[in-house]
Structures are given as structure tokens and as C-alpha cells.
Write a protein that holds these residues in place. Structure first.
Motif, PDB file in Angstrom:
ATOM      1  N   ILE A   1      62.959  47.295  44.787  1.00 44.67           N
ATOM      2  CA  ILE A   1      61.788  47.590  43.955  1.00 44.67           C
ATOM      3  C   ILE A   1      60.578  47.953  44.810  1.00 44.67           C
ATOM      4  O   ILE A   1      60.260  47.258  45.787  1.00 44.67           O
ATOM      5  N   PHE A   2      59.905  49.022  44.415  1.00 43.94           N
ATOM      6  CA  PHE A   2      58.606  49.372  44.989  1.00 43.94           C
ATOM      7  C   PHE A   2      57.619  49.506  43.827  1.00 43.94           C
ATOM      8  O   PHE A   2      57.875  50.222  42.864  1.00 43.94           O
ATOM      9  N   ASP A   3      56.512  48.797  43.954  1.00 43.64           N
ATOM     10  CA  ASP A   3      55.541  48.731  42.866  1.00 43.64           C
ATOM     11  C   ASP A   3      54.403  49.717  43.136  1.00 43.64           C
ATOM     12  O   ASP A   3      53.615  49.538  44.055  1.00 43.64           O
ATOM     13  N   ALA A   4      54.338  50.779  42.307  1.00 47.47           N
ATOM     14  CA  ALA A   4      53.276  51.778  42.463  1.00 47.47           C
ATOM     15  C   ALA A   4      52.094  51.512  41.533  1.00 47.47           C
ATOM     16  O   ALA A   4      51.232  52.379  41.356  1.00 47.47           O
ATOM     17  N   THR A   5      52.041  50.306  40.950  1.00 44.79           N
ATOM     18  CA  THR A   5      50.898  49.958  40.099  1.00 44.79           C
ATOM     19  C   THR A   5      49.598  50.180  40.852  1.00 44.79           C
ATOM     20  O   THR A   5      49.452  49.749  41.998  1.00 44.79           O
ATOM     21  N   CYS A   6      48.652  50.863  40.212  1.00 40.27           N
ATOM     22  CA  CYS A   6      47.352  51.072  40.848  1.00 40.27           C
ATOM     23  C   CYS A   6      46.739  49.719  41.209  1.00 40.27           C
ATOM     24  O   CYS A   6      46.716  48.798  40.375  1.00 40.27           O
ATOM     25  N   PRO A   7      46.240  49.553  42.431  1.00 46.57           N
ATOM     26  CA  PRO A   7      45.641  48.265  42.817  1.00 46.57           C
ATOM     27  C   PRO A   7      44.506  47.805  41.899  1.00 46.57           C
ATOM     28  O   PRO A   7      44.264  46.609  41.774  1.00 46.57           O
ATOM     29  N   LEU A   8      43.831  48.761  41.237  1.00 50.26           N
ATOM     30  CA  LEU A   8      42.752  48.372  40.327  1.00 50.26           C
ATOM     31  C   LEU A   8      43.311  47.798  39.020  1.00 50.26           C
ATOM     32  O   LEU A   8      42.668  46.974  38.370  1.00 50.26           O
ATOM     33  N   VAL A   9      44.516  48.215  38.649  1.00 49.45           N
ATOM     34  CA  VAL A   9      45.203  47.604  37.506  1.00 49.45           C
ATOM     35  C   VAL A   9      45.738  46.233  37.916  1.00 49.45           C
ATOM     36  O   VAL A   9      45.627  45.254  37.166  1.00 49.45           O
ATOM     37  N   THR A  10      46.290  46.164  39.122  1.00 45.03           N
ATOM     38  CA  THR A  10      46.785  44.876  39.631  1.00 45.03           C
ATOM     39  C   THR A  10      45.658  43.843  39.664  1.00 45.03           C
ATOM     40  O   THR A  10      45.877  42.665  39.360  1.00 45.03           O
ATOM     41  N   LYS A  11      44.448  44.283  40.005  1.00 48.38           N
ATOM     42  CA  LYS A  11      43.286  43.386  40.024  1.00 48.38           C
ATOM     43  C   LYS A  11      43.076  42.741  38.656  1.00 48.38           C
ATOM     44  O   LYS A  11      42.789  41.545  38.546  1.00 48.38           O
ATOM     45  N   VAL A  12      43.249  43.527  37.590  1.00 45.93           N
ATOM     46  CA  VAL A  12      43.113  42.995  36.231  1.00 45.93           C
ATOM     47  C   VAL A  12      44.222  41.978  35.964  1.00 45.93           C
ATOM     48  O   VAL A  12      43.981  40.897  35.408  1.00 45.93           O
ATOM     49  N   HIS A  13      45.454  42.307  36.389  1.00 42.35           N
ATOM     50  CA  HIS A  13      46.579  41.384  36.188  1.00 42.35           C
ATOM     51  C   HIS A  13      46.318  40.047  36.890  1.00 42.35           C
ATOM     52  O   HIS A  13      46.591  38.978  36.336  1.00 42.35           O
ATOM     53  N   VAL A  14      45.810  40.108  38.106  1.00 43.77           N
ATOM     54  CA  VAL A  14      45.527  38.892  38.883  1.00 43.77           C
ATOM     55  C   VAL A  14      44.455  38.054  38.185  1.00 43.77           C
ATOM     56  O   VAL A  14      44.564  36.819  38.097  1.00 43.77           O
ATOM     57  N   GLU A  15      43.429  38.715  37.664  1.00 43.24           N
ATOM     58  CA  GLU A  15      42.350  38.006  36.967  1.00 43.24           C
ATOM     59  C   GLU A  15      42.885  37.314  35.713  1.00 43.24           C
ATOM     60  O   GLU A  15      42.533  36.164  35.420  1.00 43.24           O
ATOM     61  N   VAL A  16      43.751  38.010  34.974  1.00 43.60           N
ATOM     62  CA  VAL A  16      44.338  37.422  33.762  1.00 43.60           C
ATOM     63  C   VAL A  16      45.154  36.178  34.119  1.00 43.60           C
ATOM     64  O   VAL A  16      45.029  35.132  33.482  1.00 43.60           O
ATOM     65  N   ALA A  17      45.978  36.291  35.150  1.00 46.16           N
ATOM     66  CA  ALA A  17      46.820  35.154  35.548  1.00 46.16           C
ATOM     67  C   ALA A  17      45.971  33.964  35.987  1.00 46.16           C
ATOM     68  O   ALA A  17      46.252  32.811  35.629  1.00 46.16           O
ATOM     69  N   LYS A  18      44.920  34.253  36.749  1.00 52.84           N
ATOM     70  CA  LYS A  18      44.043  33.196  37.265  1.00 52.84           C
ATOM     71  C   LYS A  18      43.333  32.460  36.119  1.00 52.84           C
ATOM     72  O   LYS A  18      43.323  31.225  36.061  1.00 52.84           O
ATOM     73  N   LEU A  19      42.731  33.220  35.209  1.00 50.24           N
ATOM     74  CA  LEU A  19      41.972  32.594  34.130  1.00 50.24           C
ATOM     75  C   LEU A  19      42.885  31.923  33.105  1.00 50.24           C
ATOM     76  O   LEU A  19      42.512  30.923  32.488  1.00 50.24           O
ATOM     77  N   ALA A  20      44.095  32.462  32.924  1.00 48.24           N
ATOM     78  CA  ALA A  20      45.047  31.839  31.992  1.00 48.24           C
ATOM     79  C   ALA A  20      45.384  30.425  32.445  1.00 48.24           C
ATOM     80  O   ALA A  20      45.537  29.512  31.621  1.00 48.24           O
ATOM     81  N   LYS A  21      45.471  30.227  33.765  1.00 47.49           N
ATOM     82  CA  LYS A  21      45.752  28.888  34.298  1.00 47.49           C
ATOM     83  C   LYS A  21      44.603  27.924  34.015  1.00 47.49           C
ATOM     84  O   LYS A  21      44.794  26.711  33.985  1.00 47.49           O
ATOM     85  N   GLU A  22      43.410  28.485  33.799  1.00 42.27           N
ATOM     86  CA  GLU A  22      42.246  27.659  33.479  1.00 42.27           C
ATOM     87  C   GLU A  22      42.067  27.487  31.975  1.00 42.27           C
ATOM     88  O   GLU A  22      41.055  26.951  31.522  1.00 42.27           O
TER      89      GLU A  22
END
Length: 340
Positions: free
Chosen positions: A99-120
Motif C-alpha cells: 500500500i502507498f497512501d497518496a492522500t493529500c497531507p492537508l486532508v491527512t491533517k484533518v483526519h489526525v485532528e478528528v482522531a485526536k479530538l474524538a479521543k477527548e
């Protein structure tokens, strides 16, 4: 030459326009995977929303699929620039693909923020277009707790389980102005809502929309190069129309109709972030065939953003993107300026 009566006298080129860093990176990932592993390389969903780009990569050996069941065992798989849900990631790993992930890093940033805040304990309001792969990918980062709104009216219908911990995220390719209006409606209804430290709409989307705002008062008609499925390209055409300029989207130079330009002295020309410069040049050539005499580039922001490639596909220092197509800016060249 196909002269039309009262042909345009000038083409005004938007700056910036065309490929952004995330698109360049995504295409380069597919091209380098083809060079390293050979054809076929499987890509889940169109790598970017542009017909020319997809057809070029198909010709080189890329196969675009929606269902991972269509990918043979042991294959190399690339995720598109729009990102995928966690369920798709897990299925791809379970099937044992490279697997190679070509997701735009700016989209990945949103994914990371969602995961982080969901844990809170946060729930989310996502501003975006239903059915767009980026929206599906972001909402698929969680099993629930993300409420999609497409317009101001949708905000009134959102029913989160609680409002103490509520955050807003947005699709990266929206109209900047529309997103601001919807965000304001969210704040009015949920005054304590948490917003991103830096807005989710990407720099390239913002810059291309700003260029259209600057250009619109100076032109009589606007041509946007982009495919119908391209969200950011559609937003450029919509924005010009909102500013009172007749605006048309074309997927290729052949779609340009001479009657659109009849009696229009100055034509504005821009391109969505997934449209290669070679298409812009072809549109310029077609406008010139109608009798236009000069091309002038606007002053604008020079984008220098460059995103790194995934491990396993990184090129040796100083090596250019793979040759053999006119996708990358370096291969296509910039369009001619005044006097050329």
C-alpha cells in the motif's frame, strides 16, 4: 485559423492556477510505483479528479477501482489524494496489498485532528458535499459522531448527542466564502464549538479562489479548465458567476465554444488544482485560433509548497519526476506570456 466576429483581444491568465502540491505528489506516487513495480498498479478511486490525468496514467498501466475485491492478491495499491476511511485501510491491509497512501497531507491533517479530538470525547460537524470521496474518507475515520452539513439550512437540523464537546472540520476544496457562512451559522447555533487553529480549506483552493476574485472585474468571460467531478474547479466557476462574470468549465480545449467568446474583449483563464498545465496551453491555442492576439499572466502568489513522497518511493536527491507525460508542471511547461 477560425476567426469569429469580435474575437477576444487578450487572454488573462490566473496566477496561481492548476496543479497543487498534493496533486503533484499523488500523481508522482502512481508514476514512481509503476516504475518500481511495473504495471499494473491499482488505484482506489481516481487518483485526482481529472479525466486527462486519469487517462494518461491508465495508458501507463494504472488500473482504477472502487472495490478492493477487484484487486488481485499481492498487488500494489495506491489510495487516491482524497483519502479513505479506516474501514478501507483495514480491508486493504487484511488483503495483504503493498500500500502507498497518496492522500493529500492537508486532508491527512484533518483526519489526525478528528482522531485526536474524538479521543477527548468530541463530536463533529463536517462542512462538505455528500458523496465526495474526501468527505467519505474523513467521516469514515470514526464509526459515528460526525454530522455532515452542506449549507446553512442544514445547520438547523443537526442533533449532536451533546454540545459541550463539539468541533468543526471542513472539506479542503470548498468555496472559502460559503464555508465561512456555514461556519458562522454553526457558531451562532453552537457558540462553544471548537474550530480548527488553521482553517481546513487548503492553501491552493484559497489561492485559486483569490486569483479569480482579483481577475473577475478585469475580464468579460471566465474559462475554468477542470473536470466535472473536480470540486475545487466547480467552485472557481461558481465564484466567477457570483461575481457577475459569465463562466464556463471545460475538460479539454475541444469543449470550448466560440460563441462563449463572441464580443468578449478579454478572456479570463484559470485551472482547478487537478488540471495539468498542458490543458491550459491547449485552451490558449484554441482561443488564439478564434483570433485572440495576446496572452498576459496576472501577478500572483508563487506557490513553493512541496510534500514528501512515502517511504519506498522516494527519489534520489535531485531526481526529477518521472518523464514520459505532460502531467507535471516541469514536463508541460508554463503557458506563454504576452508577446509569445
Amino acid at each position: 485559423m477560425t476567426d469569429i466576429a469580435q474575437a477576444p483581444q487578450e487572454v488573462l491568465l490566473a496566477e496561481p492556477r492548476g496543479f497543487c502540491a498534493g496533486v503533484d505528489r499523488a500523481i508522482e506516487i502512481v508514476e514512481r510505483a509503476l516504475l518500481k513495480f511495473g504495471a499494473p498498479i491499482y488505484v482506489r478511486h481516481e487518483i485526482v479528479h481529472n479525466t486527462f490525468v486519469v487517462n494518461d496514467l491508465k495508458a501507463k498501466g494504472a488500473i482504477f477501482i472502487e472495490d478492493l475485491a477487484d484487486v488481485p492478491p499481492g498487488s500494489t495499491l495506491v489510495f487516491s489524494a482524497h483519502g479513505v476511511s479506516r474501514a478501507v485501510q483495514a480491508e486493504a491491509r487484511a488483503r495483504g496489498f503493498e500500500i502507498f497512501d497518496a492522500t493529500c497531507p492537508l486532508v491527512t491533517k484533518v483526519h489526525v485532528e478528528v482522531a485526536k479530538l474524538a479521543k477527548e470525547g468530541y463530536e463533529f460537524i463536517m462542512i462538505g458535499h455528500k458523496g465526495h470521496p474526501e468527505v467519505e474518507g474523513t467521516m469514515g475515520q470514526l464509526s459515528g459522531g460526525i454530522h455532515l452539513v452542506e449549507d446553512v439550512e442544514d445547520v438547523a437540523t443537526v442533533q449532536p448527542a451533546q454540545t459541550e464537546r463539539l468541533a468543526v472540520v471542513t472539506q479542503t476544496t470548498l468555496s472559502v466564502d460559503d464555508a465561512a457562512q456555514i461556519s458562522a451559522a454553526v457558531r451562532r447555533r453552537f457558540p462553544s464549538v471548537r474550530e480548527p487553529k488553521k482553517q481546513d480549506i487548503c492553501y491552493a483552493t484559497q489561492n485559486r479562489q483569490d486569483a479569480v476574485k482579483l481577475m473577475s472585474p478585469q475580464v468579460d468571460v471566465m474559462i475554468v479548465v477542470g473536470s466535472p467531478t473536480s470540486s475545487n474547479s466547480n467552485r472557481l466557476a461558481e465564484l466567477a458567476r457570483k461575481l457577475g462574470v459569465p463562466s464556463y468549465m471545460v475538460d479539454s480545449a475541444a469543449e470550448l465554444q466560440p460563441e462563449w467568446l463572441e464580443g468578449r474583449k478579454r478572456v479570463g483563464l484559470t485551472a482547478g488544482a487537478s488540471a495539468p498545465e498542458v490543458l491550459v496551453k491547449a485552451v490558449i491555442d484554441r482561443i488564439r485560433s478564434f483570433g485572440a492576439v495576446s496572452v498576459r499572466k496576472m501577478d500572483g502568489i508563487q506557490e513553493t509548497v512541496k510534500f514528501p513522497l512515502p517511504k519506498g518511493l522516494k527519489a534520489p536527491e535531485g531526481l526529477a519526476p518521472p518523464a514520459g507525460s505532460q502531467l507535471h508542471a516541469g514536463a508541460a511547461g508554463r503557458a506563454p506570456e504576452q508577446g509569445s
